[in-house]
Design a protein around this motif. Structure first.
Motif, PDB file in Angstrom:
ATOM      1  N   GLN A  24       7.794  56.429  31.358  1.00 47.26           N
ATOM      2  CA  GLN A  24       7.816  58.138  31.141  1.00 47.26           C
ATOM      3  C   GLN A  24       7.378  58.767  32.282  1.00 47.26           C
ATOM      4  O   GLN A  24       7.837  59.797  32.913  1.00 47.26           O
ATOM      5  N   VAL A  25       6.341  58.147  33.089  1.00 45.96           N
ATOM      6  CA  VAL A  25       5.640  58.983  34.512  1.00 45.96           C
ATOM      7  C   VAL A  25       6.849  58.495  35.521  1.00 45.96           C
ATOM      8  O   VAL A  25       7.232  59.445  36.357  1.00 45.96           O
ATOM      9  N   GLN A  26       7.651  57.438  35.460  1.00 46.82           N
ATOM     10  CA  GLN A  26       8.610  57.341  36.598  1.00 46.82           C
ATOM     11  C   GLN A  26       9.779  58.239  36.311  1.00 46.82           C
ATOM     12  O   GLN A  26      10.353  58.608  37.263  1.00 46.82           O
ATOM     13  N   ILE A  27      10.157  58.418  34.895  1.00 52.00           N
ATOM     14  CA  ILE A  27      11.077  59.183  34.696  1.00 52.00           C
ATOM     15  C   ILE A  27      10.878  60.725  35.453  1.00 52.00           C
ATOM     16  O   ILE A  27      11.668  61.298  35.821  1.00 52.00           O
ATOM     17  N   ILE A  28       9.648  61.082  35.016  1.00 50.24           N
ATOM     18  CA  ILE A  28       8.964  62.433  35.210  1.00 50.24           C
ATOM     19  C   ILE A  28       9.146  62.689  36.881  1.00 50.24           C
ATOM     20  O   ILE A  28       9.629  63.400  37.520  1.00 50.24           O
ATOM     21  N   ARG A  29       8.865  61.677  37.558  1.00 51.87           N
ATOM     22  CA  ARG A  29       8.825  61.527  39.095  1.00 51.87           C
ATOM     23  C   ARG A  29      10.162  61.592  39.456  1.00 51.87           C
ATOM     24  O   ARG A  29      10.412  62.315  40.504  1.00 51.87           O
ATOM     25  N   GLN A  30      11.174  60.656  38.894  1.00 51.52           N
ATOM     26  CA  GLN A  30      12.635  60.789  39.419  1.00 51.52           C
ATOM     27  C   GLN A  30      12.900  62.428  39.357  1.00 51.52           C
ATOM     28  O   GLN A  30      13.806  62.701  40.191  1.00 51.52           O
ATOM     29  N   LYS A  31      12.974  63.214  38.155  1.00 54.70           N
ATOM     30  CA  LYS A  31      13.280  64.095  37.846  1.00 54.70           C
ATOM     31  C   LYS A  31      12.577  65.349  38.906  1.00 54.70           C
ATOM     32  O   LYS A  31      13.332  66.197  39.110  1.00 54.70           O
ATOM     33  N   MET A  32      11.236  65.186  39.265  1.00 56.11           N
ATOM     34  CA  MET A  32      10.880  66.181  40.098  1.00 56.11           C
ATOM     35  C   MET A  32      11.363  65.883  41.327  1.00 56.11           C
ATOM     36  O   MET A  32      11.556  66.860  42.147  1.00 56.11           O
ATOM     37  N   ARG A  33      11.824  64.693  42.016  1.00 57.07           N
ATOM     38  CA  ARG A  33      12.248  64.328  43.319  1.00 57.07           C
ATOM     39  C   ARG A  33      13.586  65.082  43.081  1.00 57.07           C
ATOM     40  O   ARG A  33      14.028  65.830  44.217  1.00 57.07           O
ATOM     41  N   ALA A  34      14.419  64.890  42.307  1.00 59.22           N
ATOM     42  CA  ALA A  34      15.799  65.404  42.131  1.00 59.22           C
ATOM     43  C   ALA A  34      15.975  67.109  42.186  1.00 59.22           C
ATOM     44  O   ALA A  34      16.455  67.860  42.766  1.00 59.22           O
ATOM     45  N   ALA A  35      14.826  67.550  41.482  1.00 56.08           N
ATOM     46  CA  ALA A  35      14.495  69.241  41.840  1.00 56.08           C
ATOM     47  C   ALA A  35      14.246  69.498  42.878  1.00 56.08           C
ATOM     48  O   ALA A  35      14.596  70.393  43.217  1.00 56.08           O
ATOM     49  N   GLN A  36      13.253  68.911  43.773  1.00 54.15           N
ATOM     50  CA  GLN A  36      12.739  69.136  45.206  1.00 54.15           C
ATOM     51  C   GLN A  36      14.012  68.951  45.960  1.00 54.15           C
ATOM     52  O   GLN A  36      14.315  69.793  46.693  1.00 54.15           O
ATOM     53  N   ASP A  37      14.879  68.230  45.870  1.00 54.74           N
ATOM     54  CA  ASP A  37      16.060  67.886  46.655  1.00 54.74           C
ATOM     55  C   ASP A  37      16.952  68.926  46.334  1.00 54.74           C
ATOM     56  O   ASP A  37      17.669  69.569  47.426  1.00 54.74           O
ATOM     57  N   ARG A  38      17.097  69.284  45.014  1.00 59.67           N
ATOM     58  CA  ARG A  38      18.028  70.638  45.127  1.00 59.67           C
ATOM     59  C   ARG A  38      17.284  71.894  45.750  1.00 59.67           C
ATOM     60  O   ARG A  38      17.989  72.647  46.307  1.00 59.67           O
ATOM     61  N   GLN A  39      16.148  71.926  45.652  1.00 53.33           N
ATOM     62  CA  GLN A  39      15.494  73.190  46.106  1.00 53.33           C
ATOM     63  C   GLN A  39      15.701  72.906  47.618  1.00 53.33           C
ATOM     64  O   GLN A  39      15.859  74.149  48.371  1.00 53.33           O
ATOM     65  N   LYS A  40      15.335  72.088  48.225  1.00 58.46           N
ATOM     66  CA  LYS A  40      15.401  71.683  49.962  1.00 58.46           C
ATOM     67  C   LYS A  40      16.999  72.140  50.278  1.00 58.46           C
ATOM     68  O   LYS A  40      17.301  72.902  51.222  1.00 58.46           O
ATOM     69  N   SER A  41      18.002  71.524  49.585  1.00 55.00           N
ATOM     70  CA  SER A  41      19.618  71.902  49.826  1.00 55.00           C
ATOM     71  C   SER A  41      19.665  73.424  49.789  1.00 55.00           C
ATOM     72  O   SER A  41      20.486  73.863  50.637  1.00 55.00           O
ATOM     73  N   TYR A  42      19.312  73.826  48.685  1.00 57.77           N
ATOM     74  CA  TYR A  42      19.422  75.351  48.715  1.00 57.77           C
ATOM     75  C   TYR A  42      18.837  76.216  49.725  1.00 57.77           C
ATOM     76  O   TYR A  42      19.419  77.088  50.263  1.00 57.77           O
ATOM     77  N   ALA A  43      17.662  75.774  49.858  1.00 55.08           N
ATOM     78  CA  ALA A  43      16.928  76.489  51.161  1.00 55.08           C
ATOM     79  C   ALA A  43      17.499  76.460  52.487  1.00 55.08           C
ATOM     80  O   ALA A  43      17.615  77.321  53.111  1.00 55.08           O
ATOM     81  N   ASP A  44      18.195  75.085  52.683  1.00 60.43           N
ATOM     82  CA  ASP A  44      18.800  74.835  53.786  1.00 60.43           C
ATOM     83  C   ASP A  44      20.184  75.741  53.981  1.00 60.43           C
ATOM     84  O   ASP A  44      20.421  76.240  54.969  1.00 60.43           O
ATOM     85  N   ALA A  45      20.855  75.722  52.923  1.00 63.54           N
ATOM     86  CA  ALA A  45      22.023  76.590  52.928  1.00 63.54           C
ATOM     87  C   ALA A  45      21.743  78.195  52.982  1.00 63.54           C
ATOM     88  O   ALA A  45      22.211  78.898  53.730  1.00 63.54           O
ATOM     89  N   LYS A  46      20.528  78.473  52.688  1.00 65.98           N
ATOM     90  CA  LYS A  46      20.103  79.828  52.934  1.00 65.98           C
ATOM     91  C   LYS A  46      19.981  80.096  54.318  1.00 65.98           C
ATOM     92  O   LYS A  46      20.099  81.150  54.930  1.00 65.98           O
ATOM     93  N   ARG A  47      19.146  79.208  55.125  1.00 67.49           N
ATOM     94  CA  ARG A  47      18.700  79.092  56.396  1.00 67.49           C
ATOM     95  C   ARG A  47      19.926  79.252  57.405  1.00 67.49           C
ATOM     96  O   ARG A  47      19.748  79.513  58.607  1.00 67.49           O
ATOM     97  N   SER A  48      21.126  78.426  57.021  1.00 68.71           N
ATOM     98  CA  SER A  48      22.292  78.365  57.791  1.00 68.71           C
ATOM     99  C   SER A  48      22.574  79.703  58.641  1.00 68.71           C
ATOM    100  O   SER A  48      22.527  80.691  57.736  1.00 68.71           O
ATOM    101  N   ASP A  49      23.183  79.515  59.751  1.00 69.44           N
ATOM    102  CA  ASP A  49      23.647  80.826  60.354  1.00 69.44           C
ATOM    103  C   ASP A  49      24.704  81.190  59.482  1.00 69.44           C
ATOM    104  O   ASP A  49      25.474  80.491  59.270  1.00 69.44           O
TER     105      ASP A  49
END
Length: 118
Positions: free
Chosen positions: A8-33
């Protein structure tokens, strides 16, 4: 039981990584010129005298105020209530358009501006 907890801890960690990746890609898209495309729709402005707006001159005093005076009576009507009838006049005021005319009591306007009722 410990094995289930570890899974269960491994599943939670995977979901947190996926959420962080989505957040990073959204932030990168917002920062693009932001790029602006100048297409054929834009044309050079050519001066045209019909584009000049006219304005009315409003005289103000030292306190930056001005006095509203009625220009003319546009309409009349009588409002009937339980206690009697009230005569109303639709007044066009200086520095205002016909759409901004107001309904006032005829008695008050007659007293203040008798020259409009001749």
């Amino acid at each position: 039981m410990i094995q289930e907890m570890v899974e269960q801890v491994q599943i939670i960690r995977q979901k947190m990584r996926a959420a962080q990746d989505r957040q990073k890609s959204y932030a990168d898209a917002k920062r693009s010129d932001i790029s602006f495309e100048v297409g054929e729709k834009l044309r050079r402005y050519l001066s045209d005298p019909s584009h000049i707006l006219s304005h009315d001159v409003v005289e103000v005093d030292e306190q930056l105020t001005y006095i509203e005076t009625p220009k003319e009576i546009l309409d009349r009507k009588v409002r009937k209530t339980r206690h009697g009838e009230t005569a109303l006049v639709k007044m066009l005021w200086t520095n205002h358009k016909a759409e901004e005319a107001t309904w006032e009591t005829e008695a008050a306007m007659r007293e203040s501006y008798p020259h409009l009722f001749t």
